[in-house]
Design an enzyme around this catalytic site. Structure first.
Site, PDB file in Angstrom:
ATOM      1  N   PRO A 155      44.784  40.746  37.530  1.00 44.69           N
ATOM      2  CA  PRO A 155      45.045  39.311  37.450  1.00 44.69           C
ATOM      3  C   PRO A 155      44.102  38.555  36.523  1.00 44.69           C
ATOM      4  CG  PRO A 155      44.104  39.894  39.580  1.00 44.69           C
ATOM      5  CD  PRO A 155      44.469  41.179  38.893  1.00 44.69           C
ATOM      6  N   ASN A 156      44.682  37.597  35.837  1.00 39.76           N
ATOM      7  CA  ASN A 156      43.988  36.656  34.941  1.00 39.76           C
ATOM      8  C   ASN A 156      43.537  37.266  33.617  1.00 39.76           C
ATOM      9  OD1 ASN A 156      44.084  34.364  36.815  1.00 39.76           O
ATOM     10  ND2 ASN A 156      42.681  35.598  38.052  1.00 39.76           N
ATOM     11  N   ARG A 158      39.593  32.417  28.934  1.00 42.23           N
ATOM     12  CA  ARG A 158      38.889  32.263  30.204  1.00 42.23           C
ATOM     13  C   ARG A 158      37.429  32.678  30.050  1.00 42.23           C
ATOM     14  NH1 ARG A 158      38.965  35.752  35.618  1.00 42.23           N
ATOM     15  NH2 ARG A 158      39.345  37.430  34.179  1.00 42.23           N
ATOM     16  N   TYR A 174      33.524  36.865  29.287  1.00 43.40           N
ATOM     17  CA  TYR A 174      34.514  37.907  29.006  1.00 43.40           C
ATOM     18  C   TYR A 174      34.760  38.149  27.512  1.00 43.40           C
ATOM     19  CZ  TYR A 174      35.456  37.436  33.989  1.00 43.40           C
ATOM     20  OH  TYR A 174      35.328  37.420  35.346  1.00 43.40           O
ATOM     21  N   ASN A 204      41.402  48.111  34.557  1.00 41.19           N
ATOM     22  CA  ASN A 204      40.542  46.967  34.862  1.00 41.19           C
ATOM     23  C   ASN A 204      41.284  46.169  35.937  1.00 41.19           C
ATOM     24  OD1 ASN A 204      39.082  44.672  35.118  1.00 41.19           O
ATOM     25  ND2 ASN A 204      38.865  44.273  32.927  1.00 41.19           N
ATOM     26  N   ALA A 216      39.983  40.941  39.733  1.00 44.77           N
ATOM     27  CA  ALA A 216      39.519  40.539  41.075  1.00 44.77           C
ATOM     28  C   ALA A 216      39.919  41.532  42.169  1.00 44.77           C
ATOM     29  CB  ALA A 216      40.040  39.143  41.399  1.00 44.77           C
ATOM     30  N   GLU A 238      37.480  53.270  35.310  1.00 42.74           N
ATOM     31  CA  GLU A 238      37.420  51.841  35.668  1.00 42.74           C
ATOM     32  C   GLU A 238      36.662  51.090  34.572  1.00 42.74           C
ATOM     33  OE1 GLU A 238      35.450  51.347  39.404  1.00 42.74           O
ATOM     34  OE2 GLU A 238      35.397  49.150  39.273  1.00 42.74           O
ATOM     35  N   HIS A 257      35.249  47.196  33.255  1.00 47.45           N
ATOM     36  CA  HIS A 257      35.023  45.759  33.413  1.00 47.45           C
ATOM     37  C   HIS A 257      34.389  45.240  32.140  1.00 47.45           C
ATOM     38  CE1 HIS A 257      36.067  45.959  37.603  1.00 47.45           C
ATOM     39  NE2 HIS A 257      35.301  47.032  37.686  1.00 47.45           N
ATOM     40  N   ARG A 277      26.285  39.945  38.310  1.00 51.18           N
ATOM     41  CA  ARG A 277      26.973  38.695  38.644  1.00 51.18           C
ATOM     42  C   ARG A 277      26.896  38.421  40.157  1.00 51.18           C
ATOM     43  NH1 ARG A 277      32.611  38.490  35.902  1.00 51.18           N
ATOM     44  NH2 ARG A 277      32.304  36.272  36.382  1.00 51.18           N
TER      45      ARG A 277
HETATM   46  C1  DQA Z   1      36.373  41.735  35.584  1.00 51.52           C
HETATM   47  C2  DQA Z   1      35.292  41.401  36.610  1.00 51.52           C
HETATM   48  C3  DQA Z   1      35.916  40.904  37.898  1.00 51.52           C
HETATM   49  O1  DQA Z   1      34.877  40.605  38.841  1.00 51.52           O
HETATM   50  C4  DQA Z   1      36.715  39.639  37.647  1.00 51.52           C
HETATM   51  O2  DQA Z   1      37.361  39.231  38.831  1.00 51.52           O
HETATM   52  C5  DQA Z   1      37.674  39.773  36.527  1.00 51.52           C
HETATM   53  C6  DQA Z   1      37.305  40.546  35.345  1.00 51.52           C
HETATM   54  C7  DQA Z   1      35.767  42.117  34.213  1.00 51.52           C
HETATM   55  O3  DQA Z   1      36.501  42.671  33.401  1.00 51.52           O
HETATM   56  O4  DQA Z   1      34.590  41.840  33.953  1.00 51.52           O
HETATM   57  O5  DQA Z   1      38.742  39.149  36.524  1.00 51.52           O
HETATM   58  O6  DQA Z   1      37.119  42.836  36.047  1.00 51.52           O
END
Ligand code: DQA
Length: 151
Positions: free
Chosen positions: A12-13, A20, A25, A76, A79, A100, A102, A109
């Site tokens: 998501p997002n 964002r 990011y 990835n 959340a 995985e 990020h 964080r």
């Molecule tokens: C994320 C880190 C997560 O904590 C966050 O909710 C994201 C992006 C990252 O790529 O740094 O949406 O996965």
């Protein structure tokens, strides 16, 4: 010989990447990430399936698809990393390598980002390398799967 397929799953997002919180990011868009991955995948001879969804169940469906169709998964989960037992269980049922990724270093964080349900099932984890982390993940998979032919 049929090409090995790599699934790249984004949670998501991440469709808002580049807009964002660019200070966290980065400024690359998800399209930029996809294009650079496709280029690298071609060098390795991988077929790439690239997907973003805002829905947990869709991520679970795609992990289940990858179980039957893919040689490896780059994920990835955004959340859902920190909340999804369903995703953990779906990944537990696959026996292909899972990487995985990020963009941010989740360990630097907020406390709630420090725990990942996904890491329990991941072969490797890249965090904090920005968009480059996806390429590292693909390089790792090529190495891991014994297809390291890119110069
Ligand atoms: C994320 C880190 C997560 O904590 C966050 O909710 C994201 C992006 C990252 O790529 O740094 O949406 O996965």
């Amino acid at each position: 010989m049929t090409q090995q397929r790599i699934f790249v799953l984004n949670g998501p997002n991440l469709n808002l990447l580049g807009q964002r919180k660019p200070e966290v990011y980065g400024t690359s868009t998800l399209k930029d990430v996809e294009l650079s991955l496709r280029q690298r995948a071609q060098e390795y001879g991988f077929a790439l399936e690239f997907l973003q969804t805002n829905h947990e169940g869709v991520l679970v469906d795609q992990v289940q698809r990858a179980r039957a169709e893919a040689a490896g998964i780059i994920i990835n989960p955004a959340a859902y990393t920190h909340t999804s037992v369903a995703l953990h269980d779906a990944l537990e049922a696959v026996d292909i390598p899972v990487v995985e990724v990020h963009l941010s270093n989740i360990h630097r964080r907020e406390q709630f980002r420090h725990h990942s349900f996904v890491s329990l099932q991941a072969t490797a984890v890249f965090a904090g390398a920005g968009a480059y982390g996806y390429l590292l993940a693909l390089d790792f998979l090529a190495h891991h799967l014994g297809e390291d032919t890119a110069s």
